[in-house]
Scaffold this motif. Structure first.
Motif, short mmCIF file in Angstrom:
data_model
loop_
_atom_site.label_atom_id
_atom_site.label_comp_id
_atom_site.label_asym_id
_atom_site.label_seq_id
_atom_site.Cartn_x
_atom_site.Cartn_y
_atom_site.Cartn_z
N SER A 165 0.78 -1.24 0.05
CA SER A 165 0.01 0.08 0.12
C SER A 165 0.81 1.16 0.22
O SER A 165 0.55 2.30 -0.65
N GLY A 166 2.02 1.20 0.79
CA GLY A 166 2.94 2.53 0.75
C GLY A 166 3.49 2.50 -0.53
O GLY A 166 3.70 3.74 -1.04
N SER A 223 1.06 3.86 -3.12
CA SER A 223 0.86 5.52 -2.72
C SER A 223 1.79 6.25 -3.34
O SER A 223 1.64 7.43 -4.13
N GLN A 228 1.57 6.78 -7.31
CA GLN A 228 0.73 7.54 -7.68
C GLN A 228 1.29 9.17 -7.81
O GLN A 228 0.83 9.54 -8.96
N LEU A 241 2.67 12.02 0.95
CA LEU A 241 2.07 10.42 0.99
C LEU A 241 0.65 10.74 1.48
O LEU A 241 -0.27 10.05 1.41
N HIS A 242 0.62 11.86 2.35
CA HIS A 242 -0.89 12.06 2.98
C HIS A 242 -1.79 12.44 2.11
O HIS A 242 -3.06 12.56 2.42
N PHE A 279 -2.50 10.83 -0.33
CA PHE A 279 -3.20 9.40 -0.73
C PHE A 279 -3.76 8.52 0.62
O PHE A 279 -4.42 7.50 0.21
N THR A 280 -3.10 8.73 1.74
CA THR A 280 -3.48 7.84 2.83
C THR A 280 -3.08 8.50 4.04
O THR A 280 -2.15 9.61 4.09
N THR A 306 2.13 5.15 5.59
CA THR A 306 2.87 6.40 5.16
C THR A 306 4.26 6.10 5.69
O THR A 306 5.30 6.35 4.85
N GLY A 331 5.87 4.01 2.85
CA GLY A 331 5.87 4.89 1.45
C GLY A 331 7.09 5.87 1.61
O GLY A 331 7.48 5.95 0.58
#
Length: 447
Positions: A44-45, A48, A51, A113-114, A116-117, A123, A126
């Motif tokens: 997931s990191g 993100s 993206q 990063l924030h 997207f999550t 985070t 990421g």
């Protein structure tokens, strides 16, 4: 005889570009599989961070596309000096974008990063990945602009060879460093980033060595990239700026499509992930056709033979239809064996199967409209037609309709997927009308 030469030239470029795209997508797929096996937070990191990467790559690709459109016309006129100056401008712009992004993510990694999550564990993973991957931006920009420069003179095989090398280097280092195999440290996301950075540096170095020793059409030199031609730069940015704008919005559009499906059902997210991975692979046939058509049409326009341009346009569109039907049928029959590899519950499996049936039909329309619009019409010099059509179709039709069907009508995910991809079908009509009856040929070169 001339027809045979045309088709031989088309497929010599087309096959290399399709294979390059497939191998590049395979690298991303292998990364996801390895990181998914390591930990969900790591996957997931990295997703993100990717993206951010996606928007950056879209901007660099727009710079490359502008270079190919303008450079191909000069190649048709056998004028290599302006081509080098345009290539220098594209490189300078690419390096500026890469440097700006590097500075921003270096100063504000958590804030980036924030976007997207908000999950602290995701985070943290990421940021670890981002801290290494930011160094790839410079090498990626250099490589992509150089490959676009070579594409203007119909040199494409090196791109495929580089993508194969990148695949093995990246996957090999990932296998060792993500999991700590062969006595190496277990680095997780940092190991994945090191693998990608190593592959990017290597492909950039190999490409520069190839150009300095093997490239015979342009004879590119480092000193030529230090100059700035104001007149040609003005021509280049007049063509490329609208494309940069649309490519940036395309990144936003992709994110919004994920948001729409993500707010429906859990099964829709998983089904879309499984279906879109396979669809992207098959979509490479349309992307390759678009890039090939842009080179062929741009060169013909530069030669000044308008009868040849129209003849090539008609031949290419017939090819696009054949490619579309073949790839659509291929996707339709490939869906069952590929989906059987996934461990999905029955509801998700059924939904993914439905999505792929829809996408196999979408692929036929996309394989015609994308190369016709972005390859023939945009390659012929009329980039604004494609820009306007994309803005109208995506932001005034597709996204509003999809939001309405998903959140107001509460339609099924299958109906929403139809709405999200509807532009691939209805854009065939303006593509056909403009390419056959419109005034889309633009001479962009200077004497």
């Amino acid at each position: 005889m001339k027809e045979k030469t045309f088709y031989r030239n088309f497929f010599s470029i087309y096959v290399a570009l399709v294979l390059q795209n497939v191998v590049t997508l395979s690298v991303n797929l292998a990364d996801n599989i390895m990181l998914g096996a390591y930990s969900e937070a790591a996957l997931s990191g990295v997703a993100s961070v990717n993206q951010i990467q996606f928007v950056f790559q879209q901007l660099i690709m727009a710079l490359g596309d502008g270079l190919v459109i303008l450079g191909s016309q000069y190649w048709g006129k056998k004028q290599t000096d302006p081509m080098k100056k345009v290539a220098a401008t594209a490189m300078q712009a690419g390096l500026c974008i890469a440097l700006l992004l590097f500075v921003l993510v270096s100063l504000f990694p958590n804030q980036a990063l924030h976007l997207f999550t908000t999950d602290s564990a995701i985070t943290a993973q990421g940021v670890q990945y981002l801290w290494v991957i930011r160094f790839t931006y410079l090498f990626f920009a250099i490589t992509q602009i150089l490959l676009a420069t070579l594409r203007t003179v119909e040199v494409v095989k090196i791109a495929f060879m580089l993508s194969v090398m990148t695949f093995f280097v990246n996957c090999g280092i990932n296998y060792v460093l993500i999991f700590g195999n062969f006595g190496a440290p277990r680095l997780g996301t940092t190991g994945a980033a090191i693998g990608t950075l190593t592959a990017r540096i290597l492909e950039c170095v190999v490409l520069i060595v190839y150009i300095s020793r093997k490239e015979k059409k342009l004879h590119l030199k480092l000193s030529e990239y230090l100059h700035f031609d104001r007149t040609l730069a003005k021509d280049y940015f007049k063509l490329t700026t609208p494309m940069l704008f649309v490519q940036g919005l395309w990144g936003v559009n992709t994110a919004l499509q994920t948001v729409i499906l993500g707010h429906m059902t859990t099964a829709a997210i998983a089904a879309n992930s499984a279906a879109s991975t396979l669809f992207l692979m098959v979509k490479s046939t349309a992307v390759g056709a678009s890039s090939t058509a842009s080179v062929i049409i741009g060169k013909a326009v530069g030669e000044g033979d308008m009868a040849k341009v129209k003849r090539y346009s008609n031949r290419l569109q017939k090819l696009f239809l054949v490619i579309g039907i073949c790839s659509g049928v291929f996707l339709f029959f490939l869906r069952i064996p590929v989906l059987s590899l996934y461990n999905l519950n029955p509801e998700t499996m059924k939904m993914a199967n439905t999505f792929l049936i829809i996408l196999s039909i979408v692929d036929v329309g996309m394989s015609y409209q994308m190369p016709t619009n972005s390859g023939i019409i945009r390659g012929g010099g009329n980039a604004m037609f494609v820009v306007k059509m994309d803005l109208i179709s995506i932001y005034l039709i597709v996204l509003p309709l999809s939001f309405f069907m998903a959140f107001v009508v509460k339609a099924s995910p299958a109906v929403v997927v139809c709405c999200l991809n509807a532009d691939q079908i209805f854009k065939c009509v303006p593509a056909f009308l403009e390419s056959h009856y419109g005034n889309w040929v633009r001479q962009l070169t200077r004497e």
